[in-house]
Scaffold this motif. Structure first.
Motif, PDB file in Angstrom:
ATOM      1  N   GLY A  80       0.613  -1.368   0.162  1.00 15.35           N
ATOM      2  CA  GLY A  80      -0.440   0.344   0.005  1.00 15.35           C
ATOM      3  C   GLY A  80       1.113   0.807  -0.137  1.00 15.35           C
ATOM      4  N   GLY A  81       2.022   0.962   0.317  1.00 12.40           N
ATOM      5  CA  GLY A  81       2.808   2.598   0.376  1.00 12.40           C
ATOM      6  C   GLY A  81       2.933   2.829  -1.075  1.00 12.40           C
ATOM      7  N   LEU A  82       3.462   1.726  -1.643  1.00 16.27           N
ATOM      8  CA  LEU A  82       3.492   2.317  -2.886  1.00 16.27           C
ATOM      9  C   LEU A  82       2.400   3.769  -3.352  1.00 16.27           C
ATOM     10  CD1 LEU A  82       6.082   2.211  -5.661  1.00 16.27           C
ATOM     11  CD2 LEU A  82       3.623   0.944  -5.995  1.00 16.27           C
ATOM     12  N   LEU A 102       8.379   9.547   2.005  1.00 17.75           N
ATOM     13  CA  LEU A 102       9.595   9.063   3.242  1.00 17.75           C
ATOM     14  C   LEU A 102       8.520   8.332   3.834  1.00 17.75           C
ATOM     15  CD1 LEU A 102      11.558  12.308   4.250  1.00 17.75           C
ATOM     16  CD2 LEU A 102      11.775  10.029   3.965  1.00 17.75           C
ATOM     17  N   VAL A 103       7.140   8.376   3.933  1.00 17.95           N
ATOM     18  CA  VAL A 103       6.494   7.284   4.560  1.00 17.95           C
ATOM     19  C   VAL A 103       6.536   6.626   3.574  1.00 17.95           C
ATOM     20  CG1 VAL A 103       4.259   6.919   5.785  1.00 17.95           C
ATOM     21  CG2 VAL A 103       5.581   9.281   6.011  1.00 17.95           C
ATOM     22  N   GLY A 104       6.056   6.588   2.593  1.00 19.55           N
ATOM     23  CA  GLY A 104       5.387   5.280   2.102  1.00 19.55           C
ATOM     24  C   GLY A 104       6.388   4.340   1.048  1.00 19.55           C
ATOM     25  N   LEU A 105       7.450   5.066   0.907  1.00 16.80           N
ATOM     26  CA  LEU A 105       8.221   4.793   0.502  1.00 16.80           C
ATOM     27  C   LEU A 105       8.917   2.821   0.794  1.00 16.80           C
ATOM     28  CD1 LEU A 105       9.531   4.741  -3.009  1.00 16.80           C
ATOM     29  CD2 LEU A 105      11.593   6.032  -2.137  1.00 16.80           C
ATOM     30  N   PRO A 106       9.408   3.629   2.215  1.00 13.87           N
ATOM     31  CA  PRO A 106      10.138   2.374   2.986  1.00 13.87           C
ATOM     32  C   PRO A 106       8.714   0.767   2.692  1.00 13.87           C
ATOM     33  CG  PRO A 106      10.720   3.971   4.295  1.00 13.87           C
ATOM     34  CD  PRO A 106       9.538   4.520   2.643  1.00 13.87           C
ATOM     35  N   GLN A 107       7.105   1.127   2.281  1.00 12.38           N
ATOM     36  CA  GLN A 107       6.541   0.588   3.170  1.00 12.38           C
ATOM     37  C   GLN A 107       6.233  -0.062   1.004  1.00 12.38           C
ATOM     38  OE1 GLN A 107       3.483   0.405   6.252  1.00 12.38           O
ATOM     39  NE2 GLN A 107       4.597   2.554   6.437  1.00 12.38           N
ATOM     40  N   VAL A 164       7.073  -2.584  -0.912  1.00  8.97           N
ATOM     41  CA  VAL A 164       6.554  -4.148  -0.601  1.00  8.97           C
ATOM     42  C   VAL A 164       5.577  -4.473   0.324  1.00  8.97           C
ATOM     43  CG1 VAL A 164       7.432  -6.284  -0.898  1.00  8.97           C
ATOM     44  CG2 VAL A 164       8.689  -3.904  -2.082  1.00  8.97           C
ATOM     45  N   ALA A 165       4.691  -4.777  -0.087  1.00  6.96           N
ATOM     46  CA  ALA A 165       3.802  -5.492   1.115  1.00  6.96           C
ATOM     47  C   ALA A 165       4.755  -6.244   1.738  1.00  6.96           C
ATOM     48  CB  ALA A 165       3.178  -6.348   0.537  1.00  6.96           C
ATOM     49  N   GLY A 166       4.518  -6.373   3.352  1.00  4.05           N
ATOM     50  CA  GLY A 166       4.870  -7.429   4.471  1.00  4.05           C
ATOM     51  C   GLY A 166       6.087  -6.611   4.960  1.00  4.05           C
ATOM     52  N   THR A 167       6.725  -5.503   4.685  1.00  3.01           N
ATOM     53  CA  THR A 167       8.253  -4.550   4.942  1.00  3.01           C
ATOM     54  C   THR A 167       7.526  -4.058   5.875  1.00  3.01           C
ATOM     55  OG1 THR A 167       8.090  -4.110   2.724  1.00  3.01           O
ATOM     56  CG2 THR A 167       9.886  -3.966   4.277  1.00  3.01           C
ATOM     57  N   PRO A 168       8.165  -4.077   6.822  1.00  3.72           N
ATOM     58  CA  PRO A 168       8.144  -3.273   8.332  1.00  3.72           C
ATOM     59  C   PRO A 168       7.737  -1.798   7.877  1.00  3.72           C
ATOM     60  CG  PRO A 168       9.399  -4.130   8.990  1.00  3.72           C
ATOM     61  CD  PRO A 168       9.412  -4.769   7.929  1.00  3.72           C
ATOM     62  N   PRO A 169       7.237  -1.281   8.669  1.00  5.81           N
ATOM     63  CA  PRO A 169       7.245   0.805   8.666  1.00  5.81           C
ATOM     64  C   PRO A 169       8.596   0.689   9.227  1.00  5.81           C
ATOM     65  CG  PRO A 169       5.683   0.198  10.443  1.00  5.81           C
ATOM     66  CD  PRO A 169       5.793  -1.165   9.922  1.00  5.81           C
ATOM     67  N   ASP A 170       9.495   2.130   8.572  1.00  8.79           N
ATOM     68  CA  ASP A 170      10.573   2.107   9.001  1.00  8.79           C
ATOM     69  C   ASP A 170      10.312   3.468   9.370  1.00  8.79           C
ATOM     70  OD1 ASP A 170      13.042   3.992   8.698  1.00  8.79           O
ATOM     71  OD2 ASP A 170      13.484   3.317   6.583  1.00  8.79           O
ATOM     72  N   ARG A 171      10.961   2.977  10.937  1.00  4.32           N
ATOM     73  CA  ARG A 171      10.760   4.359  12.558  1.00  4.32           C
ATOM     74  C   ARG A 171      11.546   5.111  11.994  1.00  4.32           C
ATOM     75  NH1 ARG A 171       5.308   2.943  13.651  1.00  4.32           N
ATOM     76  NH2 ARG A 171       6.049   0.699  14.228  1.00  4.32           N
ATOM     77  N   VAL A 172      12.212   5.385  11.254  1.00  4.93           N
ATOM     78  CA  VAL A 172      12.976   6.151  10.897  1.00  4.93           C
ATOM     79  C   VAL A 172      12.716   7.460  10.382  1.00  4.93           C
ATOM     80  CG1 VAL A 172      15.999   7.029  10.546  1.00  4.93           C
ATOM     81  CG2 VAL A 172      15.555   5.037  11.921  1.00  4.93           C
ATOM     82  N   SER A 173      12.480   6.646   9.171  1.00  7.44           N
ATOM     83  CA  SER A 173      11.612   8.282   8.127  1.00  7.44           C
ATOM     84  C   SER A 173      10.118   8.638   8.834  1.00  7.44           C
ATOM     85  CB  SER A 173      11.710   7.419   6.948  1.00  7.44           C
ATOM     86  OG  SER A 173      10.583   6.532   7.211  1.00  7.44           O
ATOM     87  N   GLU A 174       9.706   7.755   9.573  1.00  4.33           N
ATOM     88  CA  GLU A 174       8.565   8.556  10.272  1.00  4.33           C
ATOM     89  C   GLU A 174       9.127   9.283  11.207  1.00  4.33           C
ATOM     90  OE1 GLU A 174       6.543   5.569  11.859  1.00  4.33           O
ATOM     91  OE2 GLU A 174       5.604   4.322  10.145  1.00  4.33           O
ATOM     92  N   ALA A 175      10.305   9.054  11.943  1.00  6.59           N
ATOM     93  CA  ALA A 175      10.557   9.884  12.852  1.00  6.59           C
ATOM     94  C   ALA A 175      11.035  11.318  11.735  1.00  6.59           C
ATOM     95  CB  ALA A 175      11.820   9.669  13.386  1.00  6.59           C
ATOM     96  N   LEU A 176      12.080  10.833  10.729  1.00  6.65           N
ATOM     97  CA  LEU A 176      11.748  12.531  10.405  1.00  6.65           C
ATOM     98  C   LEU A 176      10.919  12.711   9.202  1.00  6.65           C
ATOM     99  CD1 LEU A 176      14.788  10.965   7.948  1.00  6.65           C
ATOM    100  CD2 LEU A 176      15.346  12.544   9.528  1.00  6.65           C
TER     101      LEU A 176
END
Lengths: 105, 245
Positions: free
Chosen positions: A4-6, A47-52, A54-66
């Motif tokens: 969904g992040g895409l 920044l929020v969507g890109l790390p996710q 691919v389905a099943g990837t955990p959310p990237d907390r570092v980019s969320e904090a950024l």
């Protein structure tokens, strides 16, 4: 597999392009500030969507904090920009930069 | 409308389309991501002093970001105060709306806002929340009180407001410097002290962020409270539209 992040990242790219268009065609400084904020929102979405993407990837907390940091900085910079715009308007009655080459509306 | 027409518009549109399509293609073409820093964040969560990974990143792993962020906020509000319109701030405030509904509603809502901010601050340790959210909610309450005429504007920030503006950065700097005395590096909390350090920093940050955001709104406009009054014909339809929206 597509996650969904895409969709969010794509929406962010679209927002960035729309903001860039508005930023170029408008001379009114408040409109330019708004366009710049739209571009920034697009970057945050990417920044929020890109790390996710691919389905099943955990959310990237570092980019969320950024992104959280970025939102706060964007808010304060926008407020400062608005203060500058109003000061310019007080001093000159203009809402556009004095050396803006674009033709008068 | 002070927009550009003619060829620049078409060039800008073409540029935006090319950029949008190009970036979209780049995103789709990106290779499959590895797990990046997510695993590292989870692995050291125990040592960070909080249980929510985003708070851990903001206030422990990447404390520099947050330290500089509050410094940027402070600089921005100082700039806003420096560029506030000249002239006497003693222009009487516009009469607040006399509707009893508004007054009663703001009296009801503001305590709830304070409660929500306190909850957000506390919740930041283990779920989404934290100082910035809490501060933003509090600042919203301050703006509400100003708009309903409950709190006055100011000519220059008084001592309490000045302290509130800087307490976040000051406390954060002090806490960040504490590990220096123990032979460690800036912002390197010991695991046992991390939870307390983060709570102290976040509480001070909440106060400062609320004060800074509210001041950015209230302090920017003292002589302009009556900008809609008929005595300022220079502010034509455009200014009034901006004031209404």
């Amino acid at each position: 597999m597509i996650g969904g992040g895409l969709i969010y990242a794509m929406a962010g790219v679209v927002l960035f392009a729309i903001g860039l268009y508005g930023f170029i065609i408008h001379a009114h400084l408040v409109r330019r500030l708004i366009a710049f904020n739209i571009m920034g929102s697009g970057v945050f979405l990417v920044l929020v969507g890109l790390p996710q993407r691919v389905a099943g990837t955990p959310p990237d907390r570092v980019s969320e904090a950024l992104v959280l940091t970025g939102i706060v900085v964007a808010v304060s910079a926008t407020a400062f920009g608005l203060a500058l715009v109003r000061r310019l308007y007080d001093l000159t009655g203009e809402t556009r930069l004095p050396n803006d080459p674009r033709p008068e509306p | 409308m002070s927009a550009v027409y003619g060829p620049i518009r078409q060039i800008a549109a073409a540029l935006a389309w090319i950029l949008g399509i190009g970036l979209s293609a780049a995103i789709v073409a990106l290779s499959r991501p590895d797990f990046g820093l997510a695993e590292l964040v989870e692995a050291h969560l125990e040592e960070s002093g909080v249980r929510h990974p985003v708070t851990a990143v903001l206030l422990n792993y990447r404390g520099y970001d947050t330290l500089l962020e509050i410094a940027v906020l402070l600089l921005a509000v100082l700039g806003i105060l420096a560029f506030r319109p000249p002239g006497p701030a003693s222009i009487p405030d516009a009469a607040p709306d006399s509707s009893p509904v508004l007054a009663a509603l703001s009296r009801l809502i503001v305590p709830l806002i304070v409660l929500a901010a306190g909850y957000l601050l506390w919740a930041g340790a283990h779920r989404p929340g934290g100082a910035f959210q809490a501060g933003a909610v509090l600042a919203g309450g301050g703006v509400l009180l100003r708009l309903t005429g409950t709190i006055p504007s100011f000519e220059s920030p008084n001592a309490w407001l000045r302290v509130s503006l800087v307490v976040g950065l000051g406390v954060f700097l002090a806490v960040a410097a504490l590990p220096l005395f123990e032979g460690s590096r800036l912002l390197e909390y010991r695991t046992a002290e991390a939870a307390m350090a983060i709570l102290v920093v976040e509480s001070a940050l909440t106060v400062s962020i609320a004060a800074i955001l509210a001041t950015a709104f209230i302090g920017a406009a003292p002589p302009r409270i009556r900008c809609m009054s008929p005595s300022r014909p220079a502010h034509s339809a455009e200014g009034e539209r901006a004031g209404q929206s």
